[in-house]
Design an enzyme around this catalytic site. Structure first.
Site, PDB file in Angstrom:
ATOM      1  N   SER A  64      30.220  49.733  32.520  1.00  0.00           N
ATOM      2  CA  SER A  64      30.535  48.916  31.404  1.00  0.00           C
ATOM      3  C   SER A  64      29.522  47.436  31.358  1.00  0.00           C
ATOM      4  O   SER A  64      29.158  47.285  32.525  1.00  0.00           O
ATOM      5  CB  SER A  64      31.705  48.354  31.507  1.00  0.00           C
ATOM      6  OG  SER A  64      32.046  47.466  30.434  1.00  0.00           O
TER       7      SER A  64
ATOM      8  N   TYR B 264      38.470  44.450  36.303  1.00  0.00           N
ATOM      9  CA  TYR B 264      37.920  45.883  35.425  1.00  0.00           C
ATOM     10  C   TYR B 264      36.258  45.366  35.788  1.00  0.00           C
ATOM     11  O   TYR B 264      35.403  46.332  36.095  1.00  0.00           O
ATOM     12  CB  TYR B 264      38.178  45.890  34.102  1.00  0.00           C
ATOM     13  CG  TYR B 264      37.429  46.896  33.356  1.00  0.00           C
ATOM     14  CD1 TYR B 264      37.913  48.248  33.611  1.00  0.00           C
ATOM     15  CD2 TYR B 264      36.347  46.597  32.634  1.00  0.00           C
ATOM     16  CE1 TYR B 264      37.330  49.314  32.756  1.00  0.00           C
ATOM     17  CE2 TYR B 264      35.880  47.592  31.958  1.00  0.00           C
ATOM     18  CZ  TYR B 264      36.283  49.188  31.846  1.00  0.00           C
ATOM     19  OH  TYR B 264      35.519  50.040  31.133  1.00  0.00           O
TER      20      TYR B 264
END
Length: 260
Positions: free
Chosen positions: A139, A149
């Protein structure tokens, strides 16, 4: 028995994983589909076979379960897998300190440990054959100080880029795909308020995967889709941490307020 090469995709029922399954099928690959949702997995397999005429093998597995993960690792030893797409993942609605530690550990397992183990299982036979590719879905959040994350995805990107350097000479490609906001179920499951994200920041999953495949064929170790996200990733290297931290909260507060 099919003479086509085979690709394995984790989390293939929706979003980026489904887009990869469709792309690989169009490229002529048979598929091994891995997910814990048996009903949805079988439905996806049947649809992919109907649409593209490829063989789809279903592996029902919770990748955070040690025994289930071992069964998926064994699949790389029982038949050649030419392409692995590590896509399975999930996000947290609450900040780190508000989650039980076992929930945080489960996310760490899925986003880091599973990627490491499946990549290891995949590349060993690929090295023996002198061919193969691994795409680890990371990501653009990994370039930012956003949350846990982000930390997991930063590891995935660094891990993949490092492997790419070492395995290139052995005929094996490894690439980290670093998307931004993509129209998938991911944000709905997190109950995030998508309206706070400008429309131009959203990407289409199929366009994303087409661009990623071109980058893989071009030998890139890191694929960042679209010019706008390339600029964000580049700017993150030179922008003060305090400013990045402030900008990185966009989309989080609204999502948490809705979830409360």
């Amino acid at each position: 028995m099919s003479s086509r090469a085979t690709a394995l995709v984790t989390g293939p029922a929706t979003g980026i994983g489904r887009a990869f399954a469709d792309k690989l099928a169009r490229e002529g690959y048979d598929l091994v589909l891995v997910s814990r949702d048996e009903a949805r997995l079988k439905e996806t397999a049947a649809e992919l076979t109907r649409l593209h005429g490829v063989d789809c093998e279903v592996l029902v597995a919770d990748l955070t379960d040690t025994d289930d993960l071992a069964r998926v690792e064994e699949r790389f030893r029982t038949g050649p897998i030419e392409v692995l797409v590590n896509n399975a993942g999930f996000g947290q609605k609450k900040p780190f300190w508000e989650n039980p530690v076992d929930v945080e550990e489960k996310q760490l397992d899925l986003l880091v440990r599973v990627v490491l183990r499946l990549t290891h299982a995949a590349v060993l036979p690929m090295i023996e054959r002198g061919s193969g590719a691994v795409i680890n879905v990371s990501s653009v959040a990994g370039f930012l100080q956003r949350n846990i994350y982000s930390a997991h995805k930063a590891w995935v990107t660094s891990f993949s880029a490092g492997l790419a350097t070492g395995l290139h000479a052995k005929g094996v490609a490894v690439m980290a795909l670093c998307p931004g906001f993509v129209h998938t179920e991911f944000h709905e499951r997190m109950e995030m308020d998508k309206s706070v994200i400008p429309s131009f920041m959203w990407l289409d999953a199929n366009d994303l995967v087409d661009a990623a495949w071109k980058d893989l064929m071009a030998g890139k170790a890191i694929s960042i889709p679209s010019r706008r996200y390339k600029l964000i990733a580049a700017a993150a290297r030179f922008t003060p941490r305090a400013l990045i931290a402030r900008v990185s909260t966009v989309g989080l507060d609204g999502g948490r307020r809705r979830a409360q």
